[in-house]
Design an enzyme around this catalytic site. Structure first.
Site, PDB file in Angstrom:
ATOM      1  NE  ARG A 264       5.459   9.733  -3.998  1.00  0.00           N
ATOM      2  CZ  ARG A 264       5.359   8.551  -3.416  1.00  0.00           C
ATOM      3  NH1 ARG A 264       6.428   8.005  -2.881  1.00  0.00           N
ATOM      4  NH2 ARG A 264       4.219   7.910  -3.363  1.00  0.00           N
TER       5      ARG A 264
ATOM      6  CD  GLU B 274       7.053   0.454  -0.189  1.00  0.00           C
ATOM      7  OE1 GLU B 274       8.179   1.004  -0.102  1.00  0.00           O
ATOM      8  OE2 GLU B 274       6.054   1.007  -0.670  1.00  0.00           O
TER       9      GLU B 274
ATOM     10  CD  GLU C 250       9.954   4.307  -4.199  1.00  0.00           C
ATOM     11  OE1 GLU C 250       9.599   3.267  -4.789  1.00  0.00           O
ATOM     12  OE2 GLU C 250       9.155   5.023  -3.557  1.00  0.00           O
TER      13      GLU C 250
ATOM     14  CG  HIS D  85       6.800   0.691  -4.771  1.00  0.00           C
ATOM     15  ND1 HIS D  85       6.279   1.923  -5.038  1.00  0.00           N
ATOM     16  CD2 HIS D  85       6.064  -0.185  -5.502  1.00  0.00           C
ATOM     17  CE1 HIS D  85       5.276   1.804  -5.908  1.00  0.00           C
ATOM     18  NE2 HIS D  85       5.130   0.523  -6.194  1.00  0.00           N
TER      19      HIS D  85
ATOM     20  CG  HIS E  65       6.926   6.203  -6.222  1.00  0.00           C
ATOM     21  ND1 HIS E  65       6.403   5.368  -5.261  1.00  0.00           N
ATOM     22  CD2 HIS E  65       5.880   6.910  -6.721  1.00  0.00           C
ATOM     23  CE1 HIS E  65       5.091   5.563  -5.185  1.00  0.00           C
ATOM     24  NE2 HIS E  65       4.755   6.486  -6.059  1.00  0.00           N
TER      25      HIS E  65
END
Length: 458
Positions: free
Chosen positions: A248, A392, A193, A318, A190
């Protein structure tokens, strides 16, 4: 007048219904005065109201990605353009929705890429791992890394992106006469990020600098080759530096050029476009025209399928939320391997916390975050690679996708501990005889030391 009727009346009178879409699709984004709000709906009526607000204005939902994934007592982060702030807030209040402003002015958190753009580095010695780097710098860094560490690191091509940008990955490997296994790690699927590609670069730096003195790294590299893709969504990443910091998706063209991009982590062939994905090409979770329709996902699929018998762990990095997620994303049902994989995730979160005290939650993707079909993690897991994780990174909602550069180093330091914990566990699981040999050598050393001491005392 009912709450929803009041909401539409307010938005219509304010003139914001239907006019925010060009801003979302515009070529050059200006976030001056935009705010990010946090909401936690307390009941179903509030959920329905918030969903209507987000749909009618096509607001930029950051958590979750789609209005239908908004649920009771689940945190919602949404960006509100400056021109819509007052009417949207009034509409929320008429629906009895309370909110907290987590970002007062989004543009103040977004530095000018041209001002922070790094000059092309001629050596690794002056490469700053505490800064975000444009793709030009990262390409050059890949070349420098393979030149300086040619005995350990080699550069390989995974394929080309939609815009014909080369997808380079690094193979970190020590020579061995014995068969070796593979651990894969990709970052930047993405585009917005940025902390993810920063970590992939940090990871490679740490491995190359410490492989001769760190016993964990030595043990892992004896049996395992590490494959690292610093940026998967290269086209989108470049776009975040040149046009829209919060982009994104990829940059493939759809519907005769009326919208762009596919969420590459919704494009894999595992329950494709069934849950948490959108068929609307302007949506951030657009799944594409078919499974594996994008050249970027095809490149990953071709590589993994060609090496799946050797691959024992798959990590995709991520942000944001501070989670270590196991399969599955497309269902709340848990895989058979869940007990072991969640144990390893908990071990990694514990190791990570010891570094700077940062708390990461662990759980399955769908149960902890939201339902999402077509993810690379689930596709890999269903190939038979149990140790498949989505990590994440920071933060938990204060800065979201625009994590300040002063948090790059602590984020990478703690994530390094978590990732090495996973890799060490997987190594010991697949190479148990060596682990037992090391344990046996320790027992033998202890026995001989005790025996020599007793002889000397006698």
């Amino acid at each position: 007048m009912r709450s929803l009727d009041k909401m539409y009346f307010i938005l219509w009178n304010a003139g914001v219904l239907g006019i925010l879409i060009p801003q979302v699709l515009g070529m050059k984004m200006n976030y001056d005065g935009d705010q990010v709000l946090q909401l936690i709906p307390e009941n179903k009526d509030q959920v329905v109201c918030l969903q209507h607000i987000c749909r009618s204005l096509q607001l930029d939902l950051w958590k979750p990605l789609q209005p239908e994934d908004i649920n009771v007592r689940r945190v919602v982060h949404v960006r509100i353009p400056s021109m819509a702030l007052q009417p949207v807030k009034e509409a929320m209040l008429h629906c009895s929705l309370s909110y907290k402003i987590v970002v007062q002015n989004l543009s103040q958190l977004i530095s000018n890429p041209e001002e922070t753009r790094m000059k092309r580095r001629r050596s690794l010695a002056d490469y700053d791992y505490t800064k975000y780097h444009p793709m030009e710098d990262i390409y050059n860094w890949i070349n420098l890394m393979t030149e300086k560490h040619s005995d350990l690191v080699t550069q390989h091509s995974l394929g080309l992106t939609y815009e014909s940008k080369p997808m380079h990955y690094l193979k970190i490997s020590k020579p061995s006469n014995d068969p070796k296994k593979i651990i894969w790690m990709d970052c930047g699927i993405h585009a917005r990020e940025w902390i993810a590609p920063a970590f992939c670069q940090w990871f490679v730096k740490e491995i190359t600098q410490n492989h001769q003195k760190d016993s964990r790294i030595q043990k892992i590299l004896k049996n395992i080759d590490l494959y690292v893709l610093p940026v998967l969504n290269i086209d989108g990443y470049i776009y975040t530096w040149t046009e829209d910091r919060l982009w994104r998706k990829s940059r493939s063209m759809h519907e005769n050029g009326t919208c762009y991009g596919v969420d590459l982590n919704r494009n894999f062939n595992v329950k494709w476009c069934s849950f948490g994905s959108s068929t609307n090409c302007s949506n951030n979770s657009y799944c594409g025209v078919s499974p594996v329709s994008e050249p970027e996902t095809k490149a990953v699929v071709n590589f993994v399928e060609s090496r799946k018998s050797e691959m024992i762990c798959f990590l995709t990095i991520h942000s944001y939320s501070q989670y270590i997620l196991t399969a599955y994303g497309y269902t709340t049902d848990l895989p058979k391997s869940y007990n072991e994989t969640i144990k390893v995730a908990a071990m990694a979160a514990s190791a990570l916390k010891k570094k700077h005290g940062t708390i990461y939650q662990v759980g399955s993707f769908a149960n902890l975050l939201y339902e999402a079909s077509g993810t690379s993690q689930d596709w890999v897991h269903d190939l038979g690679i149990d140790f498949s994780y989505t990590i994440e990174l920071r933060d938990n909602g204060t800065y979201q996708f625009v994590l300040p550069e002063n948090q790059i180093q602590p984020t990478c330091e703690e994530t390094m501990e978590g990732v090495l914990t996973i890799m060490e566990y997987v190594n010991d699981k697949y190479f148990p005889n060596q682990a037992l040999t090391r344990l046996g050598n320790l027992y033998l050393y202890t026995f001989l030391s005790t025996f020599v001491t007793l002889v000397w005392l006698s």
